[in-house]
Structure formats: structure tokens, C-alpha cells
Design a protein around this motif. Sequence first.
Motif, PDB file in Angstrom:
ATOM      1  N   ALA A  51       0.833  -1.207   0.000  1.00 27.18           N
ATOM      2  CA  ALA A  51       0.000   0.000   0.000  1.00 27.18           C
ATOM      3  C   ALA A  51       0.865   1.254   0.000  1.00 27.18           C
ATOM      4  O   ALA A  51       0.548   2.249  -0.667  1.00 27.18           O
ATOM      5  N   GLY A  52       1.983   1.207   0.748  1.00 28.29           N
ATOM      6  CA  GLY A  52       2.904   2.337   0.756  1.00 28.29           C
ATOM      7  C   GLY A  52       3.514   2.576  -0.605  1.00 28.29           C
ATOM      8  O   GLY A  52       3.688   3.730  -1.039  1.00 28.29           O
ATOM      9  N   MET A  53       3.860   1.495  -1.310  1.00 30.18           N
ATOM     10  CA  MET A  53       4.388   1.627  -2.672  1.00 30.18           C
ATOM     11  C   MET A  53       3.320   2.170  -3.612  1.00 30.18           C
ATOM     12  O   MET A  53       3.590   3.030  -4.460  1.00 30.18           O
ATOM     13  N   ALA A  54       2.103   1.673  -3.469  1.00 31.51           N
ATOM     14  CA  ALA A  54       1.013   2.075  -4.357  1.00 31.51           C
ATOM     15  C   ALA A  54       0.716   3.571  -4.253  1.00 31.51           C
ATOM     16  O   ALA A  54       0.227   4.178  -5.220  1.00 31.51           O
ATOM     17  N   GLN A  55       1.023   4.157  -3.110  1.00 30.72           N
ATOM     18  CA  GLN A  55       0.811   5.598  -2.919  1.00 30.72           C
ATOM     19  C   GLN A  55       1.625   6.435  -3.907  1.00 30.72           C
ATOM     20  O   GLN A  55       1.308   7.588  -4.169  1.00 30.72           O
ATOM     21  N   LEU A  56       2.675   5.837  -4.446  1.00 33.34           N
ATOM     22  CA  LEU A  56       3.606   6.592  -5.285  1.00 33.34           C
ATOM     23  C   LEU A  56       3.183   6.666  -6.743  1.00 33.34           C
ATOM     24  O   LEU A  56       3.760   7.438  -7.513  1.00 33.34           O
ATOM     25  N   GLY A  57       2.224   5.845  -7.150  1.00 31.86           N
ATOM     26  CA  GLY A  57       1.899   5.792  -8.574  1.00 31.86           C
ATOM     27  C   GLY A  57       0.417   5.747  -8.873  1.00 31.86           C
ATOM     28  O   GLY A  57      -0.423   5.589  -7.977  1.00 31.86           O
ATOM     29  N   ASP A  58       0.118   5.848 -10.161  1.00 32.05           N
ATOM     30  CA  ASP A  58      -1.263   5.760 -10.644  1.00 32.05           C
ATOM     31  C   ASP A  58      -1.527   4.429 -11.335  1.00 32.05           C
ATOM     32  O   ASP A  58      -2.667   3.967 -11.399  1.00 32.05           O
ATOM     33  N   ILE A  59      -0.476   3.841 -11.879  1.00 38.58           N
ATOM     34  CA  ILE A  59      -0.564   2.586 -12.631  1.00 38.58           C
ATOM     35  C   ILE A  59       0.590   1.694 -12.202  1.00 38.58           C
ATOM     36  O   ILE A  59       1.693   2.178 -11.918  1.00 38.58           O
ATOM     37  N   TYR A  60       0.332   0.382 -12.146  1.00 34.80           N
ATOM     38  CA  TYR A  60       1.396  -0.585 -11.843  1.00 34.80           C
ATOM     39  C   TYR A  60       1.706  -1.394 -13.096  1.00 34.80           C
ATOM     40  O   TYR A  60       0.793  -1.888 -13.781  1.00 34.80           O
ATOM     41  N   CYS A  61       2.982  -1.511 -13.397  1.00 35.36           N
ATOM     42  CA  CYS A  61       3.438  -2.276 -14.559  1.00 35.36           C
ATOM     43  C   CYS A  61       4.505  -3.265 -14.103  1.00 35.36           C
ATOM     44  O   CYS A  61       5.522  -2.862 -13.547  1.00 35.36           O
ATOM     45  N   ASN A  62       4.261  -4.552 -14.315  1.00 39.70           N
ATOM     46  CA  ASN A  62       5.255  -5.565 -13.946  1.00 39.70           C
ATOM     47  C   ASN A  62       6.061  -5.951 -15.180  1.00 39.70           C
ATOM     48  O   ASN A  62       5.509  -6.461 -16.156  1.00 39.70           O
ATOM     49  N   ASP A  63       7.342  -5.676 -15.150  1.00 36.41           N
ATOM     50  CA  ASP A  63       8.223  -6.031 -16.268  1.00 36.41           C
ATOM     51  C   ASP A  63       9.317  -6.988 -15.810  1.00 36.41           C
ATOM     52  O   ASP A  63      10.374  -7.073 -16.413  1.00 36.41           O
ATOM     53  N   ALA A  64       9.040  -7.702 -14.704  1.00 37.81           N
ATOM     54  CA  ALA A  64      10.049  -8.594 -14.109  1.00 37.81           C
ATOM     55  C   ALA A  64       9.517 -10.018 -14.042  1.00 37.81           C
ATOM     56  O   ALA A  64       9.186 -10.523 -12.966  1.00 37.81           O
ATOM     57  N   PHE A  65       9.436 -10.678 -15.211  1.00 36.73           N
ATOM     58  CA  PHE A  65       8.991 -12.081 -15.211  1.00 36.73           C
ATOM     59  C   PHE A  65       9.898 -12.934 -14.332  1.00 36.73           C
ATOM     60  O   PHE A  65       9.451 -13.875 -13.693  1.00 36.73           O
ATOM     61  N   SER A  66      11.186 -12.596 -14.283  1.00 35.33           N
ATOM     62  CA  SER A  66      12.149 -13.379 -13.506  1.00 35.33           C
ATOM     63  C   SER A  66      11.830 -13.389 -12.017  1.00 35.33           C
ATOM     64  O   SER A  66      12.309 -14.248 -11.279  1.00 35.33           O
ATOM     65  N   ALA A  67      11.015 -12.423 -11.557  1.00 37.58           N
ATOM     66  CA  ALA A  67      10.610 -12.387 -10.147  1.00 37.58           C
ATOM     67  C   ALA A  67       9.136 -12.755  -9.972  1.00 37.58           C
ATOM     68  O   ALA A  67       8.604 -12.672  -8.870  1.00 37.58           O
ATOM     69  N   ALA A  68       8.498 -13.193 -11.057  1.00 37.73           N
ATOM     70  CA  ALA A  68       7.060 -13.438 -11.021  1.00 37.73           C
ATOM     71  C   ALA A  68       6.684 -14.707 -10.263  1.00 37.73           C
ATOM     72  O   ALA A  68       5.516 -14.921  -9.944  1.00 37.73           O
ATOM     73  N   HIS A  69       7.668 -15.575  -9.995  1.00 33.53           N
ATOM     74  CA  HIS A  69       7.361 -16.797  -9.239  1.00 33.53           C
ATOM     75  C   HIS A  69       7.398 -16.556  -7.736  1.00 33.53           C
ATOM     76  O   HIS A  69       7.191 -17.489  -6.961  1.00 33.53           O
TER      77      HIS A  69
END
Length: 396
Positions: free
Chosen positions: A132-150
Motif C-alpha cells: 500500500a505504501g508503494m502504491a501511494q507513489l503511482g497511478d498505474i502498476y506495470c510488472n516487467d520482471a517475469f524473472s521475479a514473477a514466481h
Amino acid sequence: MGWKTLDDMDLNDKRVLVRVDINVPVVDGMVTDATRIERIVPTVRDILAAGGKPILLAHFGRPGGERRENLSLKQLVPALEIAFGVEVLFSADCVGQEAELAAQELQPGQVLLLENTRFHSAETKNDPNLAAGMAQLGDIYCNDAFSAAHRAHSSTEAIARLLPACAGRLMQAELEALQSALGNPKRPVTAVVGGAKVSTKLELLGNLINKVDNLVIGGGMANTFLVAKGIRVGKSLAERDMADTASDILSRAAHSGCNIVLPSDIVVAEKFEANTPHQILPADECPENGMILDAGPDSVAAISDTFSQSKTLIWNGPLGAFELEPFDVATNAAALKAAALTRSGQLISVAGGGDTVAALNASGAAHDFTYISTAGGAFLEWMEGKTLPGVAALET
């Protein structure tokens, strides 16, 4: 495709929190291999071009929830600026007042890098408060790290449920490649699985025999399957206590209609050394003092023929001791055959895993494969049929 991409989002004047993998090697504060940085450039540039403001979330090393200056992401700023061609600002935390102020003041054409998410022990616990603290910083979330997706972490899973979410260009490319290889593949499908031990790839083999038409088994794993068939392998690397398990896999494969391809001839030496004296023998004639270090030419011909009759190929692991010459011959020859078929449009080829990438690069075949995944653990877990939390969060 149950997830959105950057093309589905209105990015103009939006702060876009981008989870990236920039866990690159650093020596004396200098990045020695910028490959992972280079692979996120398309995502960052597309966000900037659409009027968005990229804010990068990333981990670096394993600080164990403690602030360690040698694992600070600040040292990557120069390399990021070179790659992106724009100014990269830095926040000494990924949440809190300083990070919020930096995000608010970010101007069009700039990129903001947040400090190592793993300086917070809550990150690896998928803590919703940290997310939630991270989400405060942005309007949209984009995951570009498949290597950490597991990994179900705050910056990969929990946060994706708090903001409009999409896949970045690298994540998009990974998911599309994997979908084409196992999700809805062109058949026949062939998988190559190599490596040292059957025990580390039981889930992988169990999943593949129900999904592919041909399964090529190489490396030390193949020796265990030869043992299961009552063939003596001398001093070769083999998990003899896994012979019953290997037999069960062979039986289940036959029941499901999956053709198992094992070496019919072998390259044998008495020492595990480069350029040591060696001989090519039938697979059932390994001497007591011999070690099987590679598949022989007849085996390579059979593998190549299998590739020629296939439409899709998935590759994980070498066929022999590829790090030692001349025991890289089978891996190199098979890789070059797959590359040629891919180049001519006859084959879709997807490969991944640390040793696999190294072997395909060494053979010179990598650049012709349809897709090479550098994701390691995430690629393997996908091949095992497991749900990847970071991808599942995007699908919701």
C-alpha cells in the motif's frame, strides 16, 4: 491473454510504478553486465513516449531486510542513465515521505529509481501494508520482471491488486513466448530436458509428459533413465536410487503417448577433463571405468530428426558436459539444428534456464531461437505447470 499491456493503459501524465529486474553484477561500483538493464529499455522508453513518468521498483541482492550500502540501487543510476538516455533520479527508500515527495516532483522525461525493496523485510512476506505504501507513489502498476514473477512479494503480487495493472514489454514478450510454447502450441511439441539430476526436475518431467509429443532427455539425467532400463553406466553421474522413479516416468509417458528420446550412443571417457581421451560406444556398452559425458552422433541424428518433425520446441538443460570440450558437441549440434529450423520458419523455439542460456550462447545458436528466457527459476516453474503469483495478479 488475461492480462493487459502498456497499449491498454492511458499513460499520459500518469506515474507508472514499474517492477523491474536490474539485479546486475557490480564490481567496485561499476556494472559489469548490463543485459538486464538493456532488456527493460523498451518498457521505459514506451512509457516516456506516451507521456508517462516511470518509477522503478526493484530488488538487489539479498540484504535480508537490512539496509546495506553495498546493495543500494543508487550505484546503478549511471548505467540506467546511459541505457535510457534520460535523467534518472533516486529516492533512498521505496516507501515513505521521501519517496512520495520524489514521485510528486518527477517531471516528464525523467525516471525515478526507488531504493532496494528488500531493505524492508516485509517485501518478501508479501506484506499488504508495504504494498500500500508503494502504491501511494503511482497511478498505474506495470510488472516487467517475469524473472521475479514466481515470488509472491509486496512489489510483485500484493501491489498489483491495488492499482490498475499491466505487463511491461519484457513481461509481455515472455508470456507470449510461453503461451505459444505450452499454452496453445503448434504440434508436434518437443521438449529437451537436460542437466545433472532427475530429482531436481521431477515436477517438470511429470508436467511435460502430459503436454508434449516428444521428450528428449540428456545430460546426467539420461544416465539415470538408462539405469532404469537395466543398462550399466560405469562411473557416470547417475542417481541410481531414482531408477524406480525414472521407470515410473517412462511408463507414464508411454501411457500418455509421449515419445521419450534417450541416447542410443554415448561419448565415454575415464576422466572428467577437457580434451581427455574418449570413445563413442553404443549406449549399452559403457565400460566399468568409463563416464558418459555426452550423447553420440547417432543420438544427435535422432534428436535432429525429432526437431525436423516438430513445430514447437521447448529447451531446458544441456545434453552433455557442455562446459568441457569436446563434450559440448551434442548440445551444439542439436542447438544449431533447432536454430536452422527456426530461421527457416519451420519451428517455434523457446529456451530458458541458466545452463541452457550459456550453452546456446556458446553454440552460437541463441540469436536464432524464437525466444530465450533469462528468468531462471520463474521459467522452470512455468514449465512445471505452476501458477506464478506475479502473473496471476496481473490476470485478476
